[in-house]
Design an enzyme around this catalytic site. Structure first.
Site, PDB file in Angstrom:
ATOM      1  N   LYS A 102       0.845  -1.195   0.000  1.00 15.42           N
ATOM      2  CA  LYS A 102       0.000   0.000   0.000  1.00 15.42           C
ATOM      3  C   LYS A 102       0.881   1.246   0.000  1.00 15.42           C
ATOM      4  CE  LYS A 102      -1.914  -1.666   3.703  1.00 15.42           C
ATOM      5  NZ  LYS A 102      -2.733  -1.931   4.888  1.00 15.42           N
ATOM      6  N   THR A 113      -8.405  10.374   8.306  1.00 18.60           N
ATOM      7  CA  THR A 113      -9.140   9.136   8.567  1.00 18.60           C
ATOM      8  C   THR A 113      -8.307   8.195   9.424  1.00 18.60           C
ATOM      9  OG1 THR A 113      -8.314   8.268   6.511  1.00 18.60           O
ATOM     10  CG2 THR A 113     -10.542   9.174   6.493  1.00 18.60           C
ATOM     11  N   GLY A 126      -8.233   3.797  10.208  1.00 19.20           N
ATOM     12  CA  GLY A 126      -8.861   2.506   9.933  1.00 19.20           C
ATOM     13  C   GLY A 126      -8.979   2.157   8.463  1.00 19.20           C
TER      14      GLY A 126
HETATM   15  O1  PXL Z   1      -5.274   0.598  11.955  1.00 15.61           O
HETATM   16  C1  PXL Z   1      -4.640  -0.415  12.636  1.00 15.61           C
HETATM   17  C2  PXL Z   1      -5.415  -0.947  13.798  1.00 15.61           C
HETATM   18  C3  PXL Z   1      -5.780  -2.247  13.807  1.00 15.61           C
HETATM   19  N1  PXL Z   1      -6.468  -2.818  14.824  1.00 15.61           N
HETATM   20  C4  PXL Z   1      -6.827  -2.090  15.881  1.00 15.61           C
HETATM   21  C5  PXL Z   1      -6.492  -0.778  15.934  1.00 15.61           C
HETATM   22  C6  PXL Z   1      -5.769  -0.180  14.858  1.00 15.61           C
HETATM   23  C7  PXL Z   1      -5.415   1.214  14.888  1.00 15.61           C
HETATM   24  O2  PXL Z   1      -5.568   1.946  15.752  1.00 15.61           O
HETATM   25  O3  PXL Z   1      -6.869  -0.109  17.000  1.00 15.61           O
HETATM   26  C8  PXL Z   1      -7.599  -2.729  16.985  1.00 15.61           C
END
Ligand code: PXL
Length: 262
Positions: free
Chosen positions: A176, A209, A211
């Site tokens: 990515k 953003t 996630g």
């Molecule tokens: O974006 C990666 C990620 C993955 N999983 C959990 C997260 C995060 C980012 O904060 O909290 C549980």
């Protein structure tokens, strides 16, 4: 009526609901799947600030996975934040009899730089999990860490290292390139056998953003669970995230991704 595809996300809980298993659930349902969850950790965080991480016992992560696998027709599995060497090992042990696609998002650090993995777990990814993987989705930092190389800033080096990882592990790599130099983001898919495909899009300015990586790997897994071939699933997963970013809405200090189906 055809059956709803089922997949499992093995991931951490993000209480701010932008990333982690909350992102996975939103993307999975929006894309017409039934996503099951095996929770690895509870993360107390908001975007930019991880206050605490409480991991589950590894045996209990394995138990969730075992129960889901033995009770539902699971088409695909995605892993997100696995955190500890014990959890990575427990997941690998349960994956052994699974013949569907396995998408591994090698979550290492949150957007603001906090570690979401114990350093000792990285070797277990390399030795045990990645060899069971269909598609690995590293960002540039994760790619550099897995290749043990200096920070990657150019498309040429991203391609060189993605090809190296693909050859080493025999799995497809989606590198990515959201943080490459310049104004364009390029994502590169390398498949065993040497097939290369890339997708580029302009950087969305002014949107903060959180996630997007979790959402992308979940959307790809959803399309694989629907039965699409890998390159089509990646293309549709990337389109899903681009649309979720483009139509995101302001919520307090963040831009919340807008999850909606086709
Ligand atoms: O974006 C990666 C990620 C993955 N999983 C959990 C997260 C995060 C980012 O904060 O909290 C549980």
């Amino acid at each position: 009526m055809s059956a709803t595809p089922v997949y499992i996300t093995i991931a951490g809980s993000d209480c701010s609901a932008g990333a982690g298993l909350q992102a996975d659930l939103k993307a999975g349902f929006a894309l017409g799947c039934y996503p099951l969850t095996a929770v690895t950790c509870v993360v107390n965080e908001i975007p930019g600030c991880v206050e605490g991480i409480v991991p589950m016992e590894a045996d209990f992560v394995a138990a969730q996975l075992r129960l889901c696998l033995s009770s539902f027709p699971v088409q695909a599995i995605k892993t997100g934040m696995l955190y500890s060497p014990d959890i990575v090992r427990a997941v690998v042990a349960e994956l052994r009899g699974f013949s569907g696609a396995v998408v591994v998002d090698p979550v290492m650090i949150a957007t603001a730089g906090e570690a979401l993995i114990l350093q000792e777990a990285i070797a277990v990814y390399e030795q045990e999990l990645i060899p069971h993987t269909t598609l690995l989705t590293p960002n540039l930092d994760e790619l550099a860490r897995l290749c043990n190389c200096a920070p990657i800033h150019t498309f040429e080096r991203m391609q060189q290292h993605a090809c190296r990882l693909c050859e080493k592990y025999g799995c497809a790599i989606l590198a990515k390139g959201g943080h490459l130099e310049g104004n364009v983001c390029i994502d590169l898919l390398v498949q065993p056998g040497g097939k290369l495909q890339s997708w580029s899009h302009p950087r969305t300015e002014g949107v903060s953003t959180h996630g997007t990586g979790c959402t992308l790997s979940s959307a790809i897994t959803a399309w694989l669970a629907h039965g699409l071939p890998l390159d089509a699933a990646v293309e549709k997963g990337l389109a899903y995230v681009a649309n979720a970013i483009a139509t995101s809405h302001r919520l307090g200090d963040i831009d919340a991704l807008n999850h909606h189906g086709e």
